[in-house]
Design a protein around this motif. Structure first.
Motif, PDB file in Angstrom:
ATOM      1  N   LYS A 199     -35.144 -23.141  -7.306  1.00  0.00           N
ATOM      2  CA  LYS A 199     -34.962 -24.677  -7.198  1.00  0.00           C
ATOM      3  C   LYS A 199     -33.452 -25.359  -7.064  1.00  0.00           C
ATOM      4  O   LYS A 199     -32.606 -24.951  -7.484  1.00  0.00           O
ATOM      5  CB  LYS A 199     -35.722 -25.338  -8.408  1.00  0.00           C
ATOM      6  CG  LYS A 199     -35.210 -24.844  -9.798  1.00  0.00           C
ATOM      7  CD  LYS A 199     -36.065 -25.516 -11.083  1.00  0.00           C
ATOM      8  CE  LYS A 199     -35.475 -25.232 -12.372  1.00  0.00           C
ATOM      9  NZ  LYS A 199     -36.223 -25.437 -13.507  1.00  0.00           N
ATOM     10  N   SER A 200     -33.691 -26.327  -6.374  1.00  0.00           N
ATOM     11  CA  SER A 200     -32.671 -27.180  -5.871  1.00  0.00           C
ATOM     12  C   SER A 200     -32.263 -28.426  -6.706  1.00  0.00           C
ATOM     13  O   SER A 200     -31.166 -28.996  -6.880  1.00  0.00           O
ATOM     14  CB  SER A 200     -32.129 -27.207  -4.385  1.00  0.00           C
ATOM     15  OG  SER A 200     -33.616 -28.082  -4.043  1.00  0.00           O
ATOM     16  N   ASP A 248     -33.791 -30.458 -10.768  1.00  0.00           N
ATOM     17  CA  ASP A 248     -34.422 -30.312 -11.997  1.00  0.00           C
ATOM     18  C   ASP A 248     -35.961 -30.469 -11.783  1.00  0.00           C
ATOM     19  O   ASP A 248     -36.105 -31.506 -11.030  1.00  0.00           O
ATOM     20  CB  ASP A 248     -33.793 -30.950 -13.000  1.00  0.00           C
ATOM     21  CG  ASP A 248     -32.476 -30.618 -13.483  1.00  0.00           C
ATOM     22  OD1 ASP A 248     -32.061 -29.440 -12.850  1.00  0.00           O
ATOM     23  OD2 ASP A 248     -31.916 -31.196 -14.172  1.00  0.00           O
ATOM     24  N   SER A 291     -31.667 -26.674 -12.885  1.00  0.00           N
ATOM     25  CA  SER A 291     -31.529 -26.023 -11.524  1.00  0.00           C
ATOM     26  C   SER A 291     -30.233 -25.271 -11.763  1.00  0.00           C
ATOM     27  O   SER A 291     -30.084 -24.062 -11.170  1.00  0.00           O
ATOM     28  CB  SER A 291     -31.531 -26.707 -10.300  1.00  0.00           C
ATOM     29  OG  SER A 291     -30.791 -27.944 -10.512  1.00  0.00           O
ATOM     30  N   THR A 334     -30.635 -22.048 -13.556  1.00  0.00           N
ATOM     31  CA  THR A 334     -31.877 -21.111 -13.387  1.00  0.00           C
ATOM     32  C   THR A 334     -31.716 -19.541 -13.066  1.00  0.00           C
ATOM     33  O   THR A 334     -32.240 -18.979 -13.544  1.00  0.00           O
ATOM     34  CB  THR A 334     -32.606 -21.654 -12.324  1.00  0.00           C
ATOM     35  OG1 THR A 334     -33.159 -22.973 -12.742  1.00  0.00           O
ATOM     36  CG2 THR A 334     -33.746 -20.799 -11.492  1.00  0.00           C
ATOM     37  N   ASN A 375     -38.904 -24.845  -6.810  1.00  0.00           N
ATOM     38  CA  ASN A 375     -39.186 -26.327  -6.641  1.00  0.00           C
ATOM     39  C   ASN A 375     -40.668 -26.241  -6.442  1.00  0.00           C
ATOM     40  O   ASN A 375     -41.408 -27.454  -7.036  1.00  0.00           O
ATOM     41  CB  ASN A 375     -38.672 -26.664  -5.062  1.00  0.00           C
ATOM     42  CG  ASN A 375     -37.181 -27.132  -5.422  1.00  0.00           C
ATOM     43  OD1 ASN A 375     -36.602 -27.201  -6.440  1.00  0.00           O
ATOM     44  ND2 ASN A 375     -36.656 -26.974  -4.149  1.00  0.00           N
TER      45      ASN A 375
END
Length: 347
Positions: free
Chosen positions: A133-134, A136, A157, A160, A199
């Motif tokens: 994911k880019s 939160d 993110s 992660t 995401n």
């Protein structure tokens, strides 16, 4: 940062009901292995049905659906996806096929997890596919008015990838000390959901990884009976037990037992359904009509012809149609509805 240490599962104080679930799973697992050896000719049909049900159910949990007619066309590869929902449904089937055919060769590592996620979106071409994911994210609950409430805040993110590395390292350590797989798999998957590394697609990836791990540990019931379908049918319990095990997760003081109990109950139910199907197949002394009637005797709900083909995988469609006519002529079942809505029920 939360620490991952699955060795604690070796000293977990398990209540009696969880011991019973584990014992039941191993008992059914032994029976299934005997049935699989004796009835290989019907396995492919059961596998195909389970794949279709798994694809439909796992996507439905996330609100992704299409018509049964389109689902059949997509699953039989007679048609290409026409919209985003169908692209994601098709992608799930692609990953499911990969796991079914190659589970022995798919090591649980970061690169393979990212590859499976990329293949999940192989027909939708989302920019986030195959990437952590880019931004939160949060796990939210929506009420009847559409209002959202955050029920869990996953790992940021920024952190992660570090969490994923620690999570995988802890899993490999657990393998070395032989942590029982039926405790390890639900706990490990629960941690994946709490990290929520993508995401989008976290729920579907968790269910695909569950199948992969169960297969690698020798629990093959998901090949013949859809675990995802059982989860969808009990999704309120799924979410409540997931939440119960997530409280204080960041502090490392959460209780793993609610989610372990839930997942073990899903696995055991799948084994019992599988056992019933194989028992019915093994009733070679019964005629096709008697076997179909046996299904009606054990059902409280109306059944369609498609339902019967799933429940009796070794009986052809034409034979089931003849059996339904015979049972109607003998006044043992009655027909309800018309056309695609046609169902049958015991009188």
């Amino acid at each position: 940062m939360r620490e991952f240490n699955y060795s604690k599962l070796l000293n977990l104080n398990l209540p009696v009901d969880i011991y019973k679930l584990i014992a039941g799973i191993y008992e059914c697992k032994g029976k299934q292995e005997l049935y699989v050896a004796n009835y290989p000719d019907v396995l492919e049909k059961m596998i195909e049905v389970a794949k279709i049900q798994s694809t439909k159910a796992s996507n439905a949990i996330e609100g992704i659906s299409t018509s049964d007619g389109r689902l059949g066309e997509l699953m039989s590869k007679k048609s290409e996806p026409k919209n985003r929902n169908e692209e994601e449904i098709y992608g799930y089937r692609v990953v499911l096929d990969i796991i079914h055919d190659n589970y022995e060769n798919i090591e649980l590592n970061k690169n393979n997890i990212l590859t499976l996620h990329s293949r999940l979106y192989s027909y939708s071409y989302e920019s986030h596919r195959g990437k952590f994911k880019s931004m939160d994210n949060a796990i939210v609950e929506r009420n009847a008015l559409g209002e959202e409430k955050i029920i869990f805040s996953p790992v940021s993110s920024f952190e992660t990838e570090k969490y994923i590395n620690e999570w995988l390292n802890a899993f490999n350590e657990a393998l070395k000390i032989e942590v029982p797989p039926l405790l390890l798999v639900p706990t490990f998957i629960h941690d994946f959901l709490c990290i929520h590394p993508f995401n989008d697609g976290n729920g579907r990836m968790s269910r695909l990884l569950t199948l992969l791990l169960l297969y690698r540990f020798g629990f093959f019931v998901g090949r013949y009976i859809s675990l995802e379908m059982i989860i969808e049918e009990s999704k309120d319990d799924y979410y409540s037990e997931l939440q119960a095990s997530s409280e204080n997760w960041h502090e490392g003081t959460n209780d793993e037992l609610p989610f372990i109990r839930y997942m073990l109950s899903v696995i055991l139910k799948a084994y019992r359904i599988c056992d019933e199907r194989f028992l019915l197949i093994s009733e070679q002394s019964l005629s096709s009509s008697e076997r179909v009637m046996h299904v009606f005797n054990n059902s409280l709900e109306p059944l369609s012809k498609s339902d019967l083909m799933i429940l009796c995988p070794d009986i052809s469609q034409r034979t089931i149609e003849r059996a339904l006519k015979e049972l109607q002529d003998n006044n043992l079942i009655q027909k309800i509805g018309k056309g695609r809505s046609t169902r049958y029920i015991k009188k």
